[in-house]
Enzyme design. Structure first.
Site, PDB file in Angstrom:
ATOM      1  N   HIS A  12      50.051  20.666 -52.928  1.00  0.00           N
ATOM      2  CA  HIS A  12      49.482  19.552 -52.140  1.00  0.00           C
ATOM      3  C   HIS A  12      48.590  18.652 -53.001  1.00  0.00           C
ATOM      4  CE1 HIS A  12      46.348  22.802 -50.793  1.00  0.00           C
ATOM      5  NE2 HIS A  12      45.894  22.175 -51.848  1.00  0.00           N
ATOM      6  N   HIS A  59      39.173  21.052 -48.786  1.00  0.00           N
ATOM      7  CA  HIS A  59      38.512  20.848 -50.079  1.00  0.00           C
ATOM      8  C   HIS A  59      37.150  20.195 -49.855  1.00  0.00           C
ATOM      9  CE1 HIS A  59      42.889  20.981 -50.701  1.00  0.00           C
ATOM     10  NE2 HIS A  59      42.651  21.460 -51.895  1.00  0.00           N
ATOM     11  N   HIS A 193      47.489  25.878 -61.851  1.00  0.00           N
ATOM     12  CA  HIS A 193      46.647  24.764 -62.315  1.00  0.00           C
ATOM     13  C   HIS A 193      45.189  25.203 -62.395  1.00  0.00           C
ATOM     14  CE1 HIS A 193      46.306  24.291 -57.916  1.00  0.00           C
ATOM     15  NE2 HIS A 193      45.445  23.304 -58.013  1.00  0.00           N
ATOM     16  N   GLU A 240      45.306  29.381 -54.896  1.00  0.00           N
ATOM     17  CA  GLU A 240      45.848  28.746 -53.680  1.00  0.00           C
ATOM     18  C   GLU A 240      47.186  29.374 -53.270  1.00  0.00           C
ATOM     19  OE1 GLU A 240      44.015  24.219 -53.873  1.00  0.00           O
ATOM     20  OE2 GLU A 240      46.111  24.504 -54.406  1.00  0.00           O
TER      21      GLU A 240
HETATM   22 FE   LIG Z   1      44.168  22.452 -52.966  1.00  0.00          FE
END
Ligand SMILES: [Fe+2]
Length: 280
Positions: A12, A59, A193, A240
């Site tokens: 996302h 977030h 990431h 995530e």
């Molecule tokens: Fe995220």
């Protein structure tokens, strides 16, 4: 009765939303990313879900370090796009499905998963970018969405196993709901990431490939991955990926892989995407 027909997993990455919103999706950098979702857009058009249960992480848009729910289920009538610093994305307001959401809350909580119930919540790129990738830029989203936020921001996040078992409880909840609804569950975030620290920019395509393979056919292997392994192999934000396991838990063990897409990099993230269908 409601039926859970399929699962969709996707990264996302916020920059994907910005690329789309700013008319850059045809630029050479972004074109391969959006091309990877063309088949998915047709698939979801044909699948015609009535409701999406969209698993993502907030977030610091709806929640902050003041309140950190491990699992938060959106039971409201609607959820506005969040202002993440540049004004809210110009995407439609998300319409919820309070009846099904409250039914899931009841079923899952009585099955001993302690959800937080949320009746007011803006939704950030974690939810809106997957919607954009699958539906493009419509004037209104053609589907109801039940947001399910997972804490993967502040230690301790839930284990992959806990997420997987929650997915199974959600499946049971959905399929005991007495309206004929076609439901698809989205697991979002990842893949490898890392956004900060000395390893910022880390991408581990070998790990991602192994994860995708196991996700399709041996999710039992993935539920045992400890947090430290995600950190080490997939970077600090690779955690995530536990959210994908909620979607996987809600699917048949032998769910059929319909489509897979992987691309690096988008912004500084590995983009992974998969569609699995239940067989029945
Ligand atoms: Fe995220």
């Amino acid at each position: 009765m409601a039926k859970l027909i399929a699962g969709v997993t996707t990264s996302h990455v916020p920059a994907i939303g910005a690329a789309l919103d700013n008319g850059k999706s045809g630029e050479p950098y972004w074109q391969p990313v959006f091309k990877g979702y063309e088949r998915s857009k047709q698939w979801i058009k044909d699948a015609k879900p009535d409701v999406i249960i969209l698993v993502y992480n907030d977030h610091a848009s709806a929640f902050s370090l003041e309140i950190i729910p491990t699992f938060a289920l959106g039971c409201a009538e609607e959820f506005p796009p969040a202002d993440e610093g540049w004004g809210p994305r110009k995407v439609p307001v998300v319409k919820g499905h309070p009846d099904l959401a409250w039914h899931i809350a009841q079923s899952v909580i009585l099955d001993e998963f302690d959800l937080t119930i949320v009746n007011k919540m803006p939704v950030d790129h974690g939810l809106t970018v997957p919607m954009s990738l699958l539906y493009g830029q419509p004037a209104a989203w053609p589907v109801r969405v039940i947001p399910l936020c997972v804490n993967v921001i502040q230690y301790p996040p839930p284990t992959g196993h806990r997420c997987y078992m929650l997915g199974k409880a959600i499946r049971k909840a959905v399929e005991s709901f007495d309206q004929d609804l076609r439901v698809v569950i989205f697991g979002t975030g990842g893949m490898s990431h890392q956004l900060q620290g000395p390893r910022a920019g880390l991408i581990n395509s070998e790990f991602d490939a192994r994860f995708l393979d196991a996700f399709a056919s041996h999710p039992d292997k993935l539920v045992k991955i400890p947090h430290l392994e995600y950190m080490r192999e997939a970077g600090s934000e690779g955690i995530e990926l536990v959210m994908w396991l909620i979607a996987r838990g809600a699917l048949d063990d032998d769910a059929k892989e319909i489509y897979r897409f992987y691309h690096v990099p988008a912004s500084n993230t590995a983009v992974g995407h998969m569609i699995l269908e239940n067989r029945a």
